[in-house]
Structure formats: structure tokens, C-alpha cells
Write a protein that holds these residues in place. Structure first.
Motif, PDB file in Angstrom:
ATOM      1  N   TYR A 156     -26.054  64.704 -31.509  1.00  0.00           N
ATOM      2  CA  TYR A 156     -26.883  65.076 -30.359  1.00  0.00           C
ATOM      3  C   TYR A 156     -26.718  66.560 -30.019  1.00  0.00           C
ATOM      4  N   LEU A 157     -25.469  67.038 -29.963  1.00  0.00           N
ATOM      5  CA  LEU A 157     -25.214  68.400 -29.498  1.00  0.00           C
ATOM      6  C   LEU A 157     -25.666  69.459 -30.492  1.00  0.00           C
ATOM      7  N   TYR A 158     -25.464  69.220 -31.791  1.00  0.00           N
ATOM      8  CA  TYR A 158     -25.620  70.301 -32.762  1.00  0.00           C
ATOM      9  C   TYR A 158     -26.635  70.025 -33.869  1.00  0.00           C
ATOM     10  N   HIS A 159     -27.173  68.814 -33.911  1.00  0.00           N
ATOM     11  CA  HIS A 159     -28.164  68.481 -34.940  1.00  0.00           C
ATOM     12  C   HIS A 159     -29.258  67.628 -34.312  1.00  0.00           C
ATOM     13  N   ARG A 160     -29.776  68.130 -33.206  1.00  0.00           N
ATOM     14  CA  ARG A 160     -30.672  67.297 -32.394  1.00  0.00           C
ATOM     15  C   ARG A 160     -31.969  66.948 -33.119  1.00  0.00           C
ATOM     16  N   ASP A 161     -32.434  67.831 -33.975  1.00  0.00           N
ATOM     17  CA  ASP A 161     -33.662  67.520 -34.712  1.00  0.00           C
ATOM     18  C   ASP A 161     -33.491  66.272 -35.568  1.00  0.00           C
ATOM     19  N   ASP A 162     -32.304  66.125 -36.155  1.00  0.00           N
ATOM     20  CA  ASP A 162     -32.044  64.933 -36.964  1.00  0.00           C
ATOM     21  C   ASP A 162     -32.082  63.677 -36.102  1.00  0.00           C
ATOM     22  N   LEU A 163     -31.556  63.793 -34.893  1.00  0.00           N
ATOM     23  CA  LEU A 163     -31.567  62.642 -33.986  1.00  0.00           C
ATOM     24  C   LEU A 163     -32.999  62.283 -33.607  1.00  0.00           C
ATOM     25  N   LEU A 164     -33.819  63.305 -33.384  1.00  0.00           N
ATOM     26  CA  LEU A 164     -35.221  63.059 -33.028  1.00  0.00           C
ATOM     27  C   LEU A 164     -35.991  62.456 -34.204  1.00  0.00           C
ATOM     28  N   ASN A 165     -35.690  62.963 -35.402  1.00  0.00           N
ATOM     29  CA  ASN A 165     -36.431  62.495 -36.580  1.00  0.00           C
ATOM     30  C   ASN A 165     -35.970  61.129 -37.069  1.00  0.00           C
ATOM     31  N   ASN A 166     -34.663  60.913 -37.050  1.00  0.00           N
ATOM     32  CA  ASN A 166     -34.106  59.685 -37.628  1.00  0.00           C
ATOM     33  C   ASN A 166     -33.689  58.664 -36.578  1.00  0.00           C
ATOM     34  N   GLY A 167     -33.798  59.037 -35.306  1.00  0.00           N
ATOM     35  CA  GLY A 167     -33.428  58.106 -34.241  1.00  0.00           C
ATOM     36  C   GLY A 167     -31.987  57.663 -34.388  1.00  0.00           C
ATOM     37  N   PHE A 168     -31.779  56.373 -34.321  1.00  0.00           N
ATOM     38  CA  PHE A 168     -30.431  55.833 -34.363  1.00  0.00           C
ATOM     39  C   PHE A 168     -30.165  55.141 -35.702  1.00  0.00           C
ATOM     40  N   GLN A 169     -30.680  55.758 -36.764  1.00  0.00           N
ATOM     41  CA  GLN A 169     -30.523  55.199 -38.101  1.00  0.00           C
ATOM     42  C   GLN A 169     -29.051  55.031 -38.468  1.00  0.00           C
ATOM     43  N   PHE A 170     -28.218  56.000 -38.062  1.00  0.00           N
ATOM     44  CA  PHE A 170     -26.780  55.930 -38.348  1.00  0.00           C
ATOM     45  C   PHE A 170     -26.179  54.628 -37.820  1.00  0.00           C
ATOM     46  N   LEU A 171     -26.504  54.273 -36.568  1.00  0.00           N
ATOM     47  CA  LEU A 171     -25.977  53.042 -35.981  1.00  0.00           C
ATOM     48  C   LEU A 171     -26.504  51.810 -36.705  1.00  0.00           C
ATOM     49  N   GLN A 172     -27.767  51.841 -37.071  1.00  0.00           N
ATOM     50  CA  GLN A 172     -28.362  50.701 -37.771  1.00  0.00           C
ATOM     51  C   GLN A 172     -27.699  50.505 -39.133  1.00  0.00           C
ATOM     52  N   GLU A 173     -27.439  51.616 -39.829  1.00  0.00           N
ATOM     53  CA  GLU A 173     -26.770  51.535 -41.133  1.00  0.00           C
ATOM     54  C   GLU A 173     -25.355  50.987 -40.980  1.00  0.00           C
ATOM     55  N   TYR A 174     -24.669  51.426 -39.933  1.00  0.00           N
ATOM     56  CA  TYR A 174     -23.307  50.948 -39.686  1.00  0.00           C
ATOM     57  C   TYR A 174     -23.316  49.442 -39.444  1.00  0.00           C
ATOM     58  N   GLU A 175     -24.252  48.998 -38.603  1.00  0.00           N
ATOM     59  CA  GLU A 175     -24.270  47.576 -38.211  1.00  0.00           C
ATOM     60  C   GLU A 175     -24.741  46.660 -39.340  1.00  0.00           C
ATOM     61  N   GLN A 176     -25.371  47.213 -40.356  1.00  0.00           N
ATOM     62  CA  GLN A 176     -25.703  46.380 -41.512  1.00  0.00           C
ATOM     63  C   GLN A 176     -24.441  45.938 -42.246  1.00  0.00           C
ATOM     64  N   ILE A 177     -23.377  46.732 -42.123  1.00  0.00           N
ATOM     65  CA  ILE A 177     -22.085  46.380 -42.729  1.00  0.00           C
ATOM     66  C   ILE A 177     -21.212  45.638 -41.720  1.00  0.00           C
ATOM     67  N   THR A 178     -21.098  46.185 -40.521  1.00  0.00           N
ATOM     68  CA  THR A 178     -20.253  45.598 -39.468  1.00  0.00           C
ATOM     69  C   THR A 178     -21.014  45.604 -38.146  1.00  0.00           C
ATOM     70  N   PRO A 179     -21.605  44.476 -37.748  1.00  0.00           N
ATOM     71  CA  PRO A 179     -22.272  44.420 -36.435  1.00  0.00           C
ATOM     72  C   PRO A 179     -21.277  44.723 -35.318  1.00  0.00           C
ATOM     73  N   LEU A 180     -21.728  45.458 -34.308  1.00  0.00           N
ATOM     74  CA  LEU A 180     -20.857  45.837 -33.204  1.00  0.00           C
ATOM     75  C   LEU A 180     -20.798  44.712 -32.173  1.00  0.00           C
ATOM     76  N   SER A 181     -19.596  44.356 -31.782  1.00  0.00           N
ATOM     77  CA  SER A 181     -19.416  43.383 -30.707  1.00  0.00           C
ATOM     78  C   SER A 181     -19.797  44.024 -29.375  1.00  0.00           C
ATOM     79  N   SER A 182     -19.954  43.199 -28.341  1.00  0.00           N
ATOM     80  CA  SER A 182     -20.238  43.770 -27.014  1.00  0.00           C
ATOM     81  C   SER A 182     -19.085  44.665 -26.564  1.00  0.00           C
ATOM     82  N   PHE A 183     -17.850  44.296 -26.916  1.00  0.00           N
ATOM     83  CA  PHE A 183     -16.681  45.111 -26.575  1.00  0.00           C
ATOM     84  C   PHE A 183     -16.789  46.484 -27.248  1.00  0.00           C
ATOM     85  N   SER A 184     -17.169  46.492 -28.535  1.00  0.00           N
ATOM     86  CA  SER A 184     -17.337  47.755 -29.271  1.00  0.00           C
ATOM     87  C   SER A 184     -18.415  48.621 -28.637  1.00  0.00           C
TER      88      SER A 184
END
Length: 338
Positions: free
Chosen positions: A232-260
Motif C-alpha cells: 500500500y505505502l510504496y507500490h500502490r499502483d500494484d494494489l490498485l491493479n491487482n487488488g488483493f490477489q496476494f491474499l487470495q493466492e495465500y488462502e488457496q494454500i492456507t485459508p485464514l481463520s477468523s483469529f488470523s
């Protein structure tokens, strides 16, 4: 000369020293070596990092660095009154296409199996105390400055902005406390090998190497939230273009619990970027202060958008769920005092 020390201590002949990220490095035909400064580590913490690197190598992590012992069996060596360690990895794979989210989830999955107790490098359950200490220290400093006539523009801005960021930090601490009271950790919430600060450039196509000097043992949400903050702070264009793809990719391997998800959000609420900028300004030589002056201006001008980012993260954490996993912070986006 560093080359002579390496030859004396390890029996390795170095043709040429170069730089990888912020470390000195060199190559042999089959291996890649990093020389990392470790004066700031205790011997017991270095030993923990040594065992972590050995463990990940046993788990067939192709990018992990391992400590090389000196001829005398020591983890470190001295050069010009500083302490260093020599790390060895496979030769860097260049221009390799990869998913950071999936790579990080796999790294965390392996790290959860680390079989030894971690004390010195452990941060599990310590966020509340560490954050509170940080707020108290800067608040004490802030009160001292209020009583003085601030001559520097940086100090004036710090004095005016601190109450807002202190309030945000207190919200983060309370959010963390509520999470620990209201929610239950799941199996994937156990401690794992993380990074002191996982930033956007920690892993890239040119730098997939895992460096033990960067590690701590903590909850996986530490890395996830700091990667998102850095993006967000230093590569904001990537965040705008790719949205939250990083989180989606992570959760395909390990879904995040509500605690996480709630830990992730509490860490983003804590304005670490503000605290680090102010602290770094006061411990840096005069030649570097201008960088932190600009950094503070950037953070202050951006605080309204950072609140919007926090709200977007909150909404993302609750997408596709019938229940609200991540409670809102109701005042966000309703104006601020900085």
C-alpha cells in the motif's frame, strides 16, 4: 580485508565480492554465499536461527540460506570489531515466475513444523506489550518536546500528529486484546517462521533467497499484514491493479481463520510506519534526516487514504462470509486530526 578473513576462517577463496540486497556476497561455481552482520544478535538467538535454517533445508526449501561454521566450529567471525556470519544458498534463480502469496503460505506451512522451542527470536503473544512499550516511549518523548520550543519543522509535525497516531495505536492494542478474548486460535494459528519485516521487495523474482538474519518466530499474520502495508505505502499502483490477489493466492494454500484475520487487521491498525519514521529520524545522522522528513510528510498527507485502505481490508476480510469475522473500527474514515 574480508576476502582474507573468509579464506582464513572457512578455507574459501573469493574471486570477487559484490552486493545482494544490503549484504556482501560472492559465488562459487555451485553455491551462493552471503556475509551478514550479526552484532545485534545474542549467541542464543543466532543458535535458534541456525536451527531454523537447518530445519527448512531438511524440508527441501530450495531457497533457504544455511549458516556455514568456521573451521573452529563457530557460527560467527570477527572483522573490524564487528561480528558476521557466512550463509550459503543455491545459486539465485533469475526471472522465475512465482506467486508471492502461495510461496509465503508454503513457507509458513513448513515453518509451523519447527520442532524446537524458540525464546530469543520468538514474538508469539508479545505484540500487545511491544506495541504498548513503543507508544509509551514515544509519548514520553513527545511530552518532553511539547515543553520545548520546537525549532525543527519535523518536530513541529511530530508534536501535532502524535495524538492521532497514538490513538490509532491504542485502537490496535484494544483490537488485539479483544481478539484474544473473543476468538479461538486454530491449528494454522500456531507459531511459524516469519520475517522481522516482510516487505514488497523481500521476495521478488531476483531475490527469492530466504535469509535467516531476517527471521523471527511469530504468527503468520505478521508477514501477511506487513507485506500488505508495504504494498500500500510504496507500490500502490500494484494494489490498485491487482487488488488483493496476494491474499487470495495465500488462502488457496492456507485459508485464514477468523483469529488470523483479526490479528492481520490489528497489525495494520497499528501505525508502525509512523513510529518507525519518527524513531529513525532521531537515531539517524544528520545526512540521513532529510529522508525521514520527506517520509513523515508523505505519511501525514496520506493518513486519510490509509484509513480508506484499512476499511477496504476490513471489507475484504469479511467477503463471502455469513458472519462478520473482523469487527469494524467505527470512527475510521470520519476525519482525523493530522
Amino acid at each position: 580485508m574480508m576476502k582474507d578473513i573468509i579464506k582464513e576462517k572457512y578455507g574459501i577463496q573469493i574471486r570477487q565480492l559484490s552486493v545482494y540486497q544490503r549484504y556482501q556476497c560472492f559465488q562459487t561455481p555451485n553455491s551462493f554465499f552471503l556475509i551478514i552482520p550479526v552484532s545485534h544478535f545474542s549467541q542464543s538467538e543466532l543458535t535458534e536461527l541456525y536451527y531454523m535454517s537447518q530445519y527448512l533445508q531438511e524440508q527441501s526449501d530450495p531457497y533457504v540460506c544455511v549458516f556455514i561454521l568456521t573451521k573452529e566450529g563457530e557460527l560467527t567471525f570477527k572483522h573490524e570489531d564487528k561480528t558476521f556470519a557466512l550463509l550459503k544458498a543455491a545459486l539465485p534463480a533469475l526471472n522465475r515466475s512465482f506467486s508471492v502469496g502461495a510461496e509465503l503460505a508454503e513457507f509458513h506451512r513448513k515453518g509451523r513444523g519447527f520442532p524446537y522451542e524458540v525464546k530469543e527470536a520468538g514474538r508469539i503473544g508479545q505484540w500487545k506489550d511491544l506495541w504498548g512499550k513503543r507508544v509509551d516511549q514515544l509519548e514520553s518523548f513527545w511530552m518532553q518536546k511539547i515543553r520545548m520550543s520546537p525549532l525543527e519543522p519535523f518536530e513541529k509535525k511530530m508534536i501535532e500528529s502524535f495524538p492521532y497516531y497514538s490513538g490509532l495505536a491504542e485502537n490496535a492494542i484494544q483490537y488485539l486484546v479483544d481478539t484474544e478474548l473473543d476468538d479461538n486460535p486454530q491449528a494454522e494459528d500456531s507459531g511459524t517462521i516469519c520475517h522481522q519485516r516482510m516487505e514488497r521487495n523481500t521476495w521478488s523474482e531476483e531475490s527469492l533467497i530466504r535469509i535467516p538474519g531476517d527471521w523471527v518466530f511469530d504468527h503468520a499474520s505478521r508477514d501477511i499484514s506487513e507485506y500488505m502495508r508495504s504494498t500500500y505505502l510504496y507500490h500502490r499502483d500494484d494494489l490498485l491493479n491487482n487488488g488483493f490477489q496476494f491474499l487470495q493466492e495465500y488462502e488457496q494454500i492456507t485459508p485464514l481463520s477468523s483469529f488470523s484475520k483479526r490479528l492481520f487487521y490489528s497489525r495494520l491498525l497499528f501505525p508502525l510506519h509512523y513510529f518507525e519514521t519518527v524513531e529513525s529520524y532521531y537515531i539517524s545522522p544528520d545526512s540521513e534526516k532529510h529522508f525521514y522528513e520527506e517520509q513523515l510528510d508523505y505519511i501525514l498527507a496520506d493518513c486519510g487514504r490509509y484509513e480508506q485502505f484499512l476499511q477496504t481490508c476490513h471489507d475484504m476480510m469479511n467477503v463471502g462470509s455469513a458472519q462478520v469475522f473482523v469487527p469494524p473500527v467505527t470512527w475510521l474514515g470520519k476525519g482525523n486530526s493530522s
